[in-house]
Enzyme design. Sequence first.
Site, mmCIF file in Angstrom:
data_model
loop_
_atom_site.group_PDB
_atom_site.id
_atom_site.type_symbol
_atom_site.label_atom_id
_atom_site.label_comp_id
_atom_site.label_asym_id
_atom_site.label_seq_id
_atom_site.Cartn_x
_atom_site.Cartn_y
_atom_site.Cartn_z
ATOM 1 C CE LYS A 83 25.125 38.590 15.746
ATOM 2 N NZ LYS A 83 23.843 39.266 15.558
ATOM 3 C CG ASN A 84 21.965 36.055 14.752
ATOM 4 O OD1 ASN A 84 22.356 36.919 15.540
ATOM 5 N ND2 ASN A 84 22.046 36.204 13.443
ATOM 6 N NE ARG B 137 17.165 45.733 14.293
ATOM 7 C CZ ARG B 137 16.041 46.420 14.381
ATOM 8 N NH1 ARG B 137 16.099 47.675 14.704
ATOM 9 N NH2 ARG B 137 14.881 45.869 14.161
ATOM 10 C CB CYS C 238 20.470 49.095 12.275
ATOM 11 S SG CYS C 238 20.259 47.765 11.120
ATOM 12 N NE ARG D 187 17.450 44.541 11.234
ATOM 13 C CZ ARG D 187 18.449 43.962 11.877
ATOM 14 N NH1 ARG D 187 19.570 44.612 12.062
ATOM 15 N NH2 ARG D 187 18.298 42.745 12.366
ATOM 16 C CG ASP E 256 22.841 37.326 8.767
ATOM 17 O OD1 ASP E 256 22.410 36.774 9.799
ATOM 18 O OD2 ASP E 256 22.373 38.388 8.323
ATOM 19 C CB VAL F 153 16.727 39.612 3.519
ATOM 20 C CG1 VAL F 153 16.248 39.690 4.968
ATOM 21 C CG2 VAL F 153 16.574 38.194 2.976
ATOM 22 N NE ARG G 255 26.025 44.651 17.395
ATOM 23 C CZ ARG G 255 24.828 44.988 16.902
ATOM 24 N NH1 ARG G 255 24.730 45.951 16.007
ATOM 25 N NH2 ARG G 255 23.744 44.357 17.278
#
Length: 417
Positions: free
Chosen positions: A22-23, A92, A116, A121, A304, A326, A396
């Site tokens: 995804k990223n 985002r 969020c 962020r 993550d 983070v 998502r």
Amino acid sequence: MDKIVIHGGQRLKGEVLISGAKNAALPLLFATLLAPGRHRLANVPQLRDIDTVAELLTTLGATVERADGLFTVGADAIMSIEAPYELVRTMRASVLVLGPLLARHGEARVSLPGGCAIGARPINLHLKGFEAMGAKIVLDHGYVEARAKRLHGARIYFDLPTVGGTENLMMAATLAKGTTILENAACEPEIVDLANALNAMGARISCAGSDTVTIEGVEDLRPLDYAVMPDRIEAGTFMVAAAITRGDVKVTGAVASDLEALIAKLRDAGAEIVEESGGLRVKGPRRIESVNIKTHPHPGFPTDMQAQFMALMTLGQGTSVISENVFENRFMHVCELQRMGADISIEGHSATVKGVKGLTGAPVMATDLRASASLILAGLAADNTTEVARIYHLDRGYERIETKLKQLGADIERVRA
Ligand code: EPZ
């Protein structure tokens, strides 16, 4: 709203194929805005966030065709330069249109993403970088209005290694006049994937994946023709699923060099991990050892994976201290895990997890993407039944996770509510 129902206690066995990242797919799809022509991107995962990107590209005037995981994007006629609030607030990463639109069209109007569940962020470092490259930035009624006749190269130092900031500025710099140097850049593998794709389009990027990235601007780029890297966070999630169920799972597509910190910590926790053709094979331990983790930008332990690893630590033999360095609010999964019998206490950025003998199934609620994954993992190991509500968060970032888990032997169903 759908929910996922799990009857825990099954040991996972077999092989799972990891989807595209995804990223990596998100910035890669926005990179199509940098050049006219027809772009092809393969191995794109079927996710809600990807649907949002497709909608945003169409809103901007691009044509998007999808056939399973293959995206074909036509970016000849970009008619709009505005990324509207209703799209940006759902995802985002839409702020990643700023770099490509500024570079190719000289202007962009993008809604500020707002905060969020996991934190404020901000995107101040993105904007500071664009200004250093000659853009005029105005914040107006919740929107960023950016203009630049032509961006020029600059030396940009990031106060902290921002993944999105590195990606946004890297894309912008490909068409700038002169050379841009990004210092204290983020080093995530997804940034390397983006740089490889941009170089295949004719960009001149060197040392992506290190903390100093150099981009020599070029006059124009040719269309993208690329395949998205495998999703290392999905891979890591399935590796934890094998560990927490004392299973034996081959995670095909997992790349050891992208997951060194996680592999080290899973081995410390007692899991056996070996590289096998095209992936990693993970055998869960009989006894889960409690280990401490601190999340940090890559190559540190990935934020993550923090929630997923915490689920494993709830069943550790001792006490694990987990510090989240983070994001400022990434412990939303804790109170739901406590409802399943986990013994966790939070002090600022640290969670102390005292291992318990077992978790008990319960109705729980997802709050954000990786928190939902953590609850699924806990449910796989808990006794009785766990129902995870609000799984739109999960959709998502995970492609058909319940189908993949069921193929590994989990007793899991998606119930349309
Ligand atoms: C990317 O988000 C990922 N999202 C996130 O994955 C991931 O958690 C994060 O990088 C860190 O690895 C995508 O790639 C789409 P950052 P991003 O900019 O780019 C602060 C998931 O679960 N910051 O590296 O938004 C920020 O507040 C998601 O898949 C500033 O202060 O992350 C945060 O504390 C969640 N100013 C830290 O830096 C800025 O201008 C890291 O943020 C930018 C960031």
